[in-house]
Design a protein around this motif. Structure first.
Motif, PDB file in Angstrom:
ATOM      1  N   LEU A   2      -4.700   0.591   8.076  1.00 15.69           N
ATOM      2  CA  LEU A   2      -4.718   1.114   6.712  1.00 15.69           C
ATOM      3  C   LEU A   2      -5.878   2.093   6.531  1.00 15.69           C
ATOM      4  CD1 LEU A   2      -3.529   0.976   3.839  1.00 15.69           C
ATOM      5  CD2 LEU A   2      -5.179  -0.837   3.366  1.00 15.69           C
ATOM      6  N   MET A   3      -7.068   1.737   7.025  1.00 12.24           N
ATOM      7  CA  MET A   3      -8.227   2.628   6.915  1.00 12.24           C
ATOM      8  C   MET A   3      -8.000   3.931   7.678  1.00 12.24           C
ATOM      9  SD  MET A   3     -11.452  -0.023   7.159  1.00 12.24           S
ATOM     10  CE  MET A   3     -12.658   1.300   7.102  1.00 12.24           C
ATOM     11  N   LEU A   4      -7.364   3.827   8.853  1.00 13.43           N
ATOM     12  CA  LEU A   4      -7.067   5.033   9.639  1.00 13.43           C
ATOM     13  C   LEU A   4      -6.108   5.952   8.887  1.00 13.43           C
ATOM     14  CD1 LEU A   4      -6.694   3.594  13.268  1.00 13.43           C
ATOM     15  CD2 LEU A   4      -8.480   5.150  12.439  1.00 13.43           C
ATOM     16  N   SER A   5      -5.137   5.366   8.190  1.00 13.76           N
ATOM     17  CA  SER A   5      -4.188   6.186   7.420  1.00 13.76           C
ATOM     18  C   SER A   5      -4.887   6.882   6.255  1.00 13.76           C
ATOM     19  CB  SER A   5      -3.013   5.345   6.923  1.00 13.76           C
ATOM     20  OG  SER A   5      -3.404   4.446   5.914  1.00 13.76           O
ATOM     21  N   TRP A   6      -5.810   6.147   5.570  1.00 13.01           N
ATOM     22  CA  TRP A   6      -6.577   6.755   4.472  1.00 13.01           C
ATOM     23  C   TRP A   6      -7.462   7.886   5.001  1.00 13.01           C
ATOM     24  CZ3 TRP A   6      -5.083   6.215  -0.214  1.00 13.01           C
ATOM     25  CH2 TRP A   6      -4.613   5.006  -0.722  1.00 13.01           C
ATOM     26  N   VAL A   7      -8.166   7.629   6.105  1.00 15.20           N
ATOM     27  CA  VAL A   7      -9.055   8.647   6.698  1.00 15.20           C
ATOM     28  C   VAL A   7      -8.240   9.850   7.162  1.00 15.20           C
ATOM     29  CG1 VAL A   7     -10.601   9.151   8.642  1.00 15.20           C
ATOM     30  CG2 VAL A   7     -10.859   7.010   7.363  1.00 15.20           C
TER      31      VAL A   7
ATOM     32  N   ARG B 157      -7.196  -8.082  10.808  1.00 18.40           N
ATOM     33  CA  ARG B 157      -8.117  -7.006  11.185  1.00 18.40           C
ATOM     34  C   ARG B 157      -7.371  -5.740  11.590  1.00 18.40           C
ATOM     35  NH1 ARG B 157     -12.573  -8.659  15.445  1.00 18.40           N
ATOM     36  NH2 ARG B 157     -12.814  -6.400  15.388  1.00 18.40           N
TER      37      ARG B 157
ATOM     38  N   TYR C 181       0.818  -1.212   0.000  1.00 21.55           N
ATOM     39  CA  TYR C 181       0.000   0.000   0.000  1.00 21.55           C
ATOM     40  C   TYR C 181       0.855   1.267   0.000  1.00 21.55           C
ATOM     41  CZ  TYR C 181      -4.518  -2.237   0.215  1.00 21.55           C
ATOM     42  OH  TYR C 181      -5.648  -2.956  -0.108  1.00 21.55           O
TER      43      TYR C 181
ATOM     44  N   ILE D   6      -5.924  -3.994   8.444  1.00 17.09           N
ATOM     45  CA  ILE D   6      -6.944  -3.263   7.678  1.00 17.09           C
ATOM     46  C   ILE D   6      -7.394  -2.013   8.431  1.00 17.09           C
ATOM     47  CG2 ILE D   6      -9.317  -3.407   6.779  1.00 17.09           C
ATOM     48  CD1 ILE D   6      -8.670  -6.414   6.184  1.00 17.09           C
ATOM     49  N   LEU D   7      -7.525  -2.122   9.759  1.00 18.19           N
ATOM     50  CA  LEU D   7      -7.916  -0.973  10.571  1.00 18.19           C
ATOM     51  C   LEU D   7      -6.875   0.145  10.470  1.00 18.19           C
ATOM     52  CD1 LEU D   7      -9.834   0.286  12.685  1.00 18.19           C
ATOM     53  CD2 LEU D   7      -8.456  -0.818  14.456  1.00 18.19           C
TER      54      LEU D   7
ATOM     55  N   ALA E 251      -1.780  10.283   3.857  1.00 15.06           N
ATOM     56  CA  ALA E 251      -2.011   8.861   4.158  1.00 15.06           C
ATOM     57  C   ALA E 251      -0.680   8.126   4.309  1.00 15.06           C
ATOM     58  CB  ALA E 251      -2.846   8.223   3.050  1.00 15.06           C
TER      59      ALA E 251
END
Length: 320
Positions: free
Chosen positions: A135-140, A129, A63, A132-133, A108
């Motif tokens: 990764l989502m936090l970095s995108w957000v 999990r 990513y 993915i959490l 990100a």
């Protein structure tokens, strides 16, 4: 557009006015961009199709490479094309788009580097999990940071001056063109961009300090290998964060050195990331060899089968 805005495009002054130097930079930056894209996308494909690279570290590195590819594409193609143009312009909407994408993916990446810096703890704290959490936090985090930046700029009045002494659309060059006092707006940029860079840079240095301290209990060979890895990671982090901190942890102002510093973290860092984080990694190199040798072997087998099929058809035709 922002209120009282009659500016539809900006004129970029670029890196230099010397046409011969621009041609040389065009060749160099085009080569770097092609290598950067090829290297980062090669990593993404290798991690996706290699079962051996199923660990959290390679999940994050894939990513990181994807973010680098998009981040680099938001800036480099326009900059490279402008090196061959006498007049460099960018529309207001394209400028806002470049600002949003660059800060979104750059932000990100900043957050993701925190996850990548804990390789010694992956096996104990990481599972699918958690990966993915994070990764989502970095995108957000990157999206929120960028959204704040774009809303700030979009609300400003641009009523005349439209010459940006830079090769990209960035916060401080744009704030200097606004027809209003931007002192407090500049403080929000420092609080949003500068503070994030400073805090995460310190966290990364502390984290690597903890890792290096933990090496005391390891063997001499293990220490040497880990020191080599950590030193190269820290080099990339310094190249990325120090220019960012210099650019954004200060009042609204533009200096001639800003362009050179911007080249470091927009052009060279996305090139160095795949080299430092993966191509020096024997596990990654072995996975690449296995994957691409398998693909080449598969291609040869298909070609041979096709040729045999063609020969068999031609013999059958002659018999008839």
């Amino acid at each position: 557009m922002g209120q009282s805005n009659n500016v539809t495009e900006f004129i970029l002054l670029g890196l230099t006015k010397n046409m011969e130097l621009q041609k040389a930079l065009f060749v160099m930056f085009l080569f770097i961009y092609v290598v950067t894209m090829a290297g980062n996308l090669l990593i993404v494909v290798t991690v996706l199709f290699s079962p051996a690279l199923n660990s959290p570290m390679y999940f994050f590195l894939a990513y990181l490479s994807l973010m680098d590819a998009v981040y680099c594409t938001a800036i480099s193609p326009k900059m490279i094309a402008d090196l061959l143009r006498a007049k460099k312009t960018i529309s207001f909407s394209a400028c806002m788009g470049q600002l949003f994408i660059a800060h979104s993916f750059g932000g990100a990446e900043v957050f993701l580097l925190v996850a990548i810096c804990k390789p010694l703890h992956y096996l104990t704290i990481m599972n699918r999990r958690v990966c993915i959490l994070l990764l989502m936090l970095s995108w957000v985090g990157g999206f929120t940071h960028s959204l704040v930046q774009i809303l700030v700029v979009y609300s400003l009045p641009f009523c005349g001056p439209n010459i940006i002494d830079h090769f990209i659309c960035d916060m401080y060059p744009l704030l200097e063109l606004a027809c209003t006092d931007t002192y407090f707006v500049g403080l929000t940029v420092v609080a949003n961009g500068g503070a994030i860079c400073m805090v995460i840079f310190l966290l990364l240095l502390i984290s690597y300090g903890v890792i290096l301290n933990a090496l005391k209990t390891h063997s001499q060979e293990g220490r040497t290998k880990a020191l080599s890895t950590c030193s190269s990671h820290i080099t990339v982090i310094i190249l990325f964060f120090v220019p960012c901190i210099f650019m954004y942890v200060r009042p609204v102002a533009n200096f001639p050195i800003d362009k050179s510093l911007c080249v470091v973290f927009t052009v060279f860092t996305p090139l160095l990331n795949p080299i430092i984080y993966t191509f020096r990694n024997s596990e990654m190199k072995n996975a690449m060899k296995r994957l691409w040798s398998k693909k080449l072997t598969g291609s040869r087998v298909r070609v041979l089968a096709r040729n045999e099929h063609t020969v068999a058809n031609s013999k059958a035709t002659r018999r008839q």
